[in-house]
Motif scaffolding. Structure first.
Motif, PDB file in Angstrom:
ATOM      1  N   ALA A 183       0.765  -1.121   0.232  1.00  6.88           N
ATOM      2  CA  ALA A 183       0.032   0.063  -0.016  1.00  6.88           C
ATOM      3  C   ALA A 183       0.803   1.007  -0.078  1.00  6.88           C
ATOM      4  CB  ALA A 183      -1.002   0.187   1.284  1.00  6.88           C
ATOM      5  N   THR A 184       1.829   1.145   0.688  1.00  2.30           N
ATOM      6  CA  THR A 184       2.783   2.386   0.818  1.00  2.30           C
ATOM      7  C   THR A 184       3.665   2.549  -0.642  1.00  2.30           C
ATOM      8  OG1 THR A 184       3.215   1.711   3.089  1.00  2.30           O
ATOM      9  CG2 THR A 184       4.871   3.369   1.855  1.00  2.30           C
ATOM     10  N   ALA A 185       3.727   1.447  -1.329  1.00  2.00           N
ATOM     11  CA  ALA A 185       4.521   1.157  -2.505  1.00  2.00           C
ATOM     12  C   ALA A 185       3.496   2.154  -3.598  1.00  2.00           C
ATOM     13  CB  ALA A 185       4.968  -0.011  -3.070  1.00  2.00           C
ATOM     14  N   SER A 186       2.191   1.695  -3.383  1.00  2.00           N
ATOM     15  CA  SER A 186       1.228   2.259  -4.389  1.00  2.00           C
ATOM     16  C   SER A 186       1.273   3.669  -4.081  1.00  2.00           C
ATOM     17  CB  SER A 186      -0.112   1.819  -4.059  1.00  2.00           C
ATOM     18  OG  SER A 186      -0.281   0.275  -4.598  1.00  2.00           O
ATOM     19  N   ALA A 187       1.584   4.240  -2.971  1.00  2.11           N
ATOM     20  CA  ALA A 187       1.324   5.781  -2.451  1.00  2.11           C
ATOM     21  C   ALA A 187       2.466   6.609  -3.233  1.00  2.11           C
ATOM     22  CB  ALA A 187       1.099   5.993  -0.886  1.00  2.11           C
ATOM     23  N   VAL A 188       3.586   5.857  -3.035  1.00  6.98           N
ATOM     24  CA  VAL A 188       4.964   6.750  -3.653  1.00  6.98           C
ATOM     25  C   VAL A 188       5.018   6.743  -5.224  1.00  6.98           C
ATOM     26  CG1 VAL A 188       6.363   5.794  -1.739  1.00  6.98           C
ATOM     27  CG2 VAL A 188       6.566   4.557  -3.815  1.00  6.98           C
ATOM     28  N   LEU A 189       3.890   6.171  -5.972  1.00 11.17           N
ATOM     29  CA  LEU A 189       3.976   6.348  -7.312  1.00 11.17           C
ATOM     30  C   LEU A 189       3.489   7.583  -7.881  1.00 11.17           C
ATOM     31  CD1 LEU A 189       2.435   2.995  -8.375  1.00 11.17           C
ATOM     32  CD2 LEU A 189       4.681   3.628  -8.326  1.00 11.17           C
ATOM     33  N   GLY A 190       3.000   8.491  -7.007  1.00 14.34           N
ATOM     34  CA  GLY A 190       2.506   9.810  -7.451  1.00 14.34           C
ATOM     35  C   GLY A 190       2.415  10.734  -6.085  1.00 14.34           C
ATOM     36  N   LYS A 191       2.175  11.779  -6.274  1.00 14.77           N
ATOM     37  CA  LYS A 191       2.099  12.804  -5.065  1.00 14.77           C
ATOM     38  C   LYS A 191       0.778  12.479  -4.251  1.00 14.77           C
ATOM     39  CE  LYS A 191       2.027  17.735  -3.597  1.00 14.77           C
ATOM     40  NZ  LYS A 191       3.365  17.580  -2.896  1.00 14.77           N
ATOM     41  N   VAL A 192       1.283  12.275  -2.716  1.00 16.53           N
ATOM     42  CA  VAL A 192       0.348  11.943  -1.841  1.00 16.53           C
ATOM     43  C   VAL A 192      -0.257  13.408  -1.276  1.00 16.53           C
ATOM     44  CG1 VAL A 192      -0.025  10.934   0.397  1.00 16.53           C
ATOM     45  CG2 VAL A 192       1.653   9.866  -1.235  1.00 16.53           C
ATOM     46  N   GLY A 193      -1.544  13.764  -1.280  1.00 16.76           N
ATOM     47  CA  GLY A 193      -1.911  14.921  -1.002  1.00 16.76           C
ATOM     48  C   GLY A 193      -2.300  15.044   0.484  1.00 16.76           C
ATOM     49  N   LEU A 194      -1.228  14.856   1.559  1.00 18.16           N
ATOM     50  CA  LEU A 194      -1.460  14.824   2.859  1.00 18.16           C
ATOM     51  C   LEU A 194      -1.641  16.281   3.336  1.00 18.16           C
ATOM     52  CD1 LEU A 194       0.827  11.897   4.062  1.00 18.16           C
ATOM     53  CD2 LEU A 194      -1.696  11.898   3.481  1.00 18.16           C
ATOM     54  N   PRO A 195      -1.974  16.540   4.591  1.00 18.69           N
ATOM     55  CA  PRO A 195      -1.438  17.938   5.284  1.00 18.69           C
ATOM     56  C   PRO A 195      -0.025  18.001   5.310  1.00 18.69           C
ATOM     57  CG  PRO A 195      -3.377  16.866   6.327  1.00 18.69           C
ATOM     58  CD  PRO A 195      -2.860  15.613   5.338  1.00 18.69           C
ATOM     59  N   GLU A 196       0.427  19.240   5.417  1.00 15.00           N
ATOM     60  CA  GLU A 196       1.893  19.328   5.253  1.00 15.00           C
ATOM     61  C   GLU A 196       2.516  18.629   6.509  1.00 15.00           C
ATOM     62  OE1 GLU A 196       5.069  23.187   5.371  1.00 15.00           O
ATOM     63  OE2 GLU A 196       2.956  23.397   5.251  1.00 15.00           O
ATOM     64  N   ARG A 197       2.163  18.513   7.563  1.00 12.19           N
ATOM     65  CA  ARG A 197       2.986  18.172   8.542  1.00 12.19           C
ATOM     66  C   ARG A 197       3.048  16.479   8.388  1.00 12.19           C
ATOM     67  NH1 ARG A 197       0.000  18.344  14.509  1.00 12.19           N
ATOM     68  NH2 ARG A 197      -1.390  17.063  13.114  1.00 12.19           N
ATOM     69  N   HIS A 198       1.950  15.894   7.954  1.00  7.87           N
ATOM     70  CA  HIS A 198       2.000  14.572   7.530  1.00  7.87           C
ATOM     71  C   HIS A 198       2.707  14.030   6.341  1.00  7.87           C
ATOM     72  CE1 HIS A 198      -0.484  13.924  10.991  1.00  7.87           C
ATOM     73  NE2 HIS A 198      -1.368  14.738  10.689  1.00  7.87           N
ATOM     74  N   GLU A 199       2.806  15.032   5.415  1.00 11.86           N
ATOM     75  CA  GLU A 199       3.693  14.864   4.200  1.00 11.86           C
ATOM     76  C   GLU A 199       5.003  14.501   4.588  1.00 11.86           C
ATOM     77  OE1 GLU A 199       3.447  14.796   0.701  1.00 11.86           O
ATOM     78  OE2 GLU A 199       1.516  16.028   0.380  1.00 11.86           O
ATOM     79  N   THR A 200       5.498  15.519   5.457  1.00 15.53           N
ATOM     80  CA  THR A 200       6.838  15.487   6.015  1.00 15.53           C
ATOM     81  C   THR A 200       7.136  13.995   6.845  1.00 15.53           C
ATOM     82  OG1 THR A 200       6.965  17.947   6.483  1.00 15.53           O
ATOM     83  CG2 THR A 200       8.657  16.592   7.584  1.00 15.53           C
ATOM     84  N   GLU A 201       6.260  13.609   7.331  1.00 10.63           N
ATOM     85  CA  GLU A 201       6.421  12.372   8.290  1.00 10.63           C
ATOM     86  C   GLU A 201       6.318  11.262   7.136  1.00 10.63           C
ATOM     87  OE1 GLU A 201       3.812  13.563  12.323  1.00 10.63           O
ATOM     88  OE2 GLU A 201       2.935  12.611  10.685  1.00 10.63           O
TER      89      GLU A 201
END
Length: 338
Positions: A107-125
């Motif tokens: 599931a994480t591998a799927s997420a890294v295929l494109g930009k993940v639209g998370l709130p900024e703090r969680h994007e950093t995490e």
């Protein structure tokens, strides 16, 4: 060589030889792939697996429509990144594969295929949590290079097929964890997605043209390309039969599914697998004949490229050490290009 290995009789596969087999080009691409894998950290420094596999040769064989080495490096990186996810997450405990983590990792591998639209703090995490995973870094890098040669529609189709592939790998992981042995139809449904479709989606980008999105979405085009991709996967199963027979998870190939369902011998299962491959290749040719009436030069080029991809992949499987326990064993015969 054991008696069982000595008695193996490889079945004939209906597929043409590759349109281009250029050893010098393959060597140059292999060297560049090796350098990229080392820089990314794939295979934790055990680069002999990468060197032996020859993913540069795979690209040289499968995409004869271009001689541009920078272009050919794009699918070579993508192919290695896909295989690395399989090895690091699914198959090889020495590389960190852990069945209980498989679904989460994919599931994480799927997420890294494109930009993940998370709130900024969680994007950093998210970025921090995925920074040190070599398989994810390989995917990020490969998709980044792919973005540089594709239109948004071409990139989207590649991402879609990659995510479908990861879902199919998760299904296989469930079978392995529960010791479930799939029926032949179940295995083939899984292989429809757990296939070489992501590699085929970039054929037009490598060729310098664009297959219109409405043609890619056409049901018969999808059937044609999916049929060829499944045939190529059956060839993969046939060529890896000896290696997987001696692996811990030997139930997950077509031959084992056939043996489980039909109670036949290994040799009979190989021949039944070849029959399925040949049936699918004949169906692909029928699709191509029917689709010719659409009069699209881009579609004709793309379908020719699909056949080139199958031919190149088959040639690669015949010689790649990854799929052969003993390199002196004879390989199946293939029919001439028609």
């Amino acid at each position: 060589m054991t008696d069982r290995q000595a008695e193996t009789s490889w079945p004939r596969l209906d597929c043409p030889p590759p349109r281009r087999d250029d050893p010098a080009l393959a060597r140059r691409l292999d060297a560049r792939v090796l350098e990229w894998a080392d820089r990314i950290g794939l295979y934790h420094g055990n680069l002999e697996q990468v060197r032996a596999a020859g993913f540069g040769r795979l690209a040289a064989l499968c995409y004869p429509g271009t001689d541009d080495e920078d272009l050919l490096m794009v699918p070579a990186r993508c192919a290695l990144a896909i295989w690395a996810v399989d090895d690091h997450y699914c198959d090889n405990p020495d590389l960190g594969a852990e069945p209980t983590l498989l679904g989460s990792r994919l599931a994480t591998a799927s997420a890294v295929l494109g930009k993940v639209g998370l709130p900024e703090r969680h994007e950093t995490e998210f970025a921090a949590a995925t920074r040190d995973d070599p398989a994810l870094q390989g995917l990020r890098s490969a998709v980044g290079h792919l973005r540089g040669i594709t239109t948004p529609a071409q990139l989207d189709r590649a991402r879609h097929t990659l995510r479908s592939l990861f879902a199919a790998l998760a299904q296989e992981g469930t079978w392995r964890a529960t010791r479930y042995r799939p029926q032949v139809w179940e295995y083939l449904v899984n292989r429809q997605a757990n296939s070489f479709l992501p590699c085929m989606t970039v054929i037009d980008a490598l060729g310098g043209y664009r297959l219109p999105a409405e043609l890619w979405a056409h049901s018969q085009v999808h059937d044609a390309v999916g049929t060829a991709a499944l045939a190529a996967c059956i060839a993969n199963d046939i060529y890896s039969a000896d290696v997987e027979e001696h692996a811990a998870d030997a139930d997950f190939n077509l031959q084992q599914a056939i043996i489980t369902q039909h109670g036949c011998t290994r040799q009979e299962a190989l021949r039944m697998s070849a029959d399925l491959h040949n049936e699918l290749m004949h169906r692909f040719h029928r699709h191509c004949q029917q689709l010719a009436s659409m009069g699209s030069s881009e579609l004709r080029r793309f379908l020719d490229g699909v056949l080139d991809w199958c031919a190149g992949s088959l040639a690669w499987h015949r010689t790649a050490p990854r799929y052969h326990r003993q390199s002196h064993r004879s390989a199946p015969d293939d029919k001439d290009r028609t």
